[in-house]
Write an enzyme that holds these catalytic residues in place. Structure first.
Site, PDB file in Angstrom:
ATOM      1  N   GLY A 108     -18.592  -0.495  15.140  1.00  0.00           N
ATOM      2  CA  GLY A 108     -18.384   0.494  14.081  1.00  0.00           C
ATOM      3  C   GLY A 108     -17.008   0.412  13.457  1.00  0.00           C
ATOM      4  O   GLY A 108     -16.532   1.365  12.848  1.00  0.00           O
ATOM      5  N   GLY A 110     -16.132  -2.172  11.332  1.00  0.00           N
ATOM      6  CA  GLY A 110     -16.194  -2.905  10.070  1.00  0.00           C
ATOM      7  C   GLY A 110     -15.918  -4.394  10.203  1.00  0.00           C
ATOM      8  O   GLY A 110     -15.498  -5.034   9.241  1.00  0.00           O
ATOM      9  N   SER A 111     -16.187  -4.961  11.396  1.00  0.00           N
ATOM     10  CA  SER A 111     -15.828  -6.374  11.586  1.00  0.00           C
ATOM     11  C   SER A 111     -16.607  -7.292  10.646  1.00  0.00           C
ATOM     12  O   SER A 111     -16.042  -8.232  10.083  1.00  0.00           O
ATOM     13  CB  SER A 111     -15.991  -6.799  13.048  1.00  0.00           C
ATOM     14  N   ALA A 114     -15.083  -7.063   7.226  1.00  0.00           N
ATOM     15  CA  ALA A 114     -13.737  -7.654   7.183  1.00  0.00           C
ATOM     16  C   ALA A 114     -13.797  -9.180   7.206  1.00  0.00           C
ATOM     17  O   ALA A 114     -13.062  -9.849   6.483  1.00  0.00           O
ATOM     18  CB  ALA A 114     -12.893  -7.123   8.337  1.00  0.00           C
ATOM     19  N   ASP A 155     -18.339   0.640   4.353  1.00  0.00           N
ATOM     20  CA  ASP A 155     -17.589  -0.351   5.129  1.00  0.00           C
ATOM     21  C   ASP A 155     -16.871  -1.344   4.220  1.00  0.00           C
ATOM     22  O   ASP A 155     -15.710  -1.696   4.455  1.00  0.00           O
ATOM     23  CB  ASP A 155     -18.521  -1.141   6.064  1.00  0.00           C
TER      24      ASP A 155
HETATM   25  O1  PMV Z   1     -20.873  -0.298  10.304  1.00  0.00           O
HETATM   26  P1  PMV Z   1     -20.684   0.986  10.996  1.00  0.00           P
HETATM   27  O2  PMV Z   1     -21.241   1.026  12.376  1.00  0.00           O
HETATM   28  O3  PMV Z   1     -19.291   1.529  10.848  1.00  0.00           O
HETATM   29  O4  PMV Z   1     -21.624   2.102  10.236  1.00  0.00           O
HETATM   30  C1  PMV Z   1     -21.470   2.403   8.922  1.00  0.00           C
HETATM   31  C2  PMV Z   1     -21.747   3.835   8.703  1.00  0.00           C
HETATM   32  C3  PMV Z   1     -23.177   4.268   8.485  1.00  0.00           C
HETATM   33  O5  PMV Z   1     -23.062   5.469   7.727  1.00  0.00           O
HETATM   34  C4  PMV Z   1     -23.870   4.578   9.796  1.00  0.00           C
HETATM   35  C5  PMV Z   1     -24.012   3.252   7.721  1.00  0.00           C
HETATM   36  C6  PMV Z   1     -23.604   3.050   6.265  1.00  0.00           C
HETATM   37  O6  PMV Z   1     -24.159   2.127   5.654  1.00  0.00           O
HETATM   38  O7  PMV Z   1     -22.770   3.802   5.722  1.00  0.00           O
END
Ligand code: PMV
Length: 321
Positions: A108, A110-111, A114, A155
């Site tokens: 979670g 954003g790897s 990025a 992200d």
């Molecule tokens: O990529 P992550 O795990 O940080 O998730 C992004 C956040 C979510 O709201 C769950 C999905 C999205 O597309 O915004």
């Protein structure tokens, strides 16, 4: 446009979502911060011969990525490389890309965004092009669609933006003149599955649309309140909103025993608030320290409770280093 170079680089940082994950997929607002202690850089070089890609996870030719044995992050990096070459209208050869640095994958943070961002900038620069923000965003979103299915775009924006952003319905706005809350990210060590978590919320919404939409509205109200807290510097109020958000996300089924353990440890360690961050069902929590000086003790409590990694955000980086 400038003269093509023999070598070029691009960098990107991790991100953490303060509030708004999941609801943001349904048009509600979210707030995210850059995590500058976690960055990576892609170096692109012109070479004779086929494409080559080296990352913290893999070294060698693209063919080795294609043989199905490479980890998922490798496929995302390869997709970023190939899609950028397509966008530039150039052949899929003659480029060697090395990615250095590390953002833990599937946490979670954003790897995938990025990696795509850094590679697209480096490869475009190698061909003499400085990508516009919009072009870079589109390239990153292409890879995010492979990674997550239907990403909101949060992200991609958050890993490209130098400061905190508020994101809503596809539009990212910088949060200017804001208080920067001293946060600590703590990693459960368990991979999160954003696509699966988003799908599980969608499935819940098909059985209980009214209840899930009410949860999203409650998260949106917390984001609005947090936006005010960031203007006024009200740490206590922000912490309470983070706690409330974690409880809503738990009810939506995207927390996990490991995330709950770290949230509890954060409270024991003096945090004013704590919640999961990102897709959930694994991944990381973020906890709010009362002041930057409290960050090291909070980070220690989280490590003692089993966090596999802790990273300060917005202050306390030096103290915790
Ligand atoms: O990529 P992550 O795990 O940080 O998730 C992004 C956040 C979510 O709201 C769950 C999905 C999205 O597309 O915004």
């Amino acid at each position: 446009m400038h003269e093509p170079e023999r070598g070029a680089h691009g960098s990107a940082h991790a991100k953490t979502i303060l509030l708004g994950e999941h609801a943001v997929v349904y048009g509600r607002p979210a707030i995210a911060f850059p995590v500058r202690s976690l960055t990576l850089t892609a170096h692109a070089r012109a070479v004779d011969g086929p494409l080559r890609l080296s990352t913290p996870y893999h070294h060698g030719s693209i063919a080795a990525v294609d043989d199905g044995t490479a980890p998922r992050e490798e496929h995302l990096a390869e997709a970023a490389l190939r899609h950028t070459l397509d966008a530039l209208g150039v052949a899929h050869d003659g480029v060697d890309v090395t990615v250095t640095g590390r953002i833990p994958a599937a946490r979670g943070l954003g790897s995938s965004a990025a990696v795509a961002s850094a590679i697209s900038v480096a490869v475009a620069r190698l061909h003499g092009i400085d990508l516009t923000y919009e072009a870079r965003f589109e390239l990153v979103q292409f890879v995010e669609r492979i990674a997550h299915g239907s990403p909101s775009g949060l992200d991609a924006h958050a890993t490209m933006s130098p400061g905190p952003i508020r994101f809503e319905s596809g539009v990212a706005r910088p949060l200017v003149d804001t208080w920067l809350p001293p946060l600590v990210i703590a990693d459960t060590g368990v991979a999160g599955h954003t696509a699966a978590a988003v799908a599980s919320v969608r499935a819940l919404r098909t059985t209980d649309k009214r209840g899930v939409d009410a949860a999203f509205d409650a998260i949106a109200a917390l984001v609005e309140g947090a936006h005010t807290d960031l203007r006024t510097g009200d740490a206590t109020a922000l912490g309470a909103r983070m706690n409330a958000c974690h409880s809503i996300l738990s009810d939506l089924g995207v927390s996990s025993p490991e995330l709950d353990t770290l949230v509890d440890a954060a409270h024991t360690g003096g945090a004013l608030g704590a919640k999961l961050t990102g897709g959930g069902q694994g991944g990381c929590v973020i906890a709010l320290a009362p002041t930057p000086a409290d960050v090291p003790a909070l980070a220690r409590s989280l490590t003692e409770a089993g966090a596999r990694g802790v990273w300060p955000v917005n202050g306390g980086e030096e103290e915790a280093a």
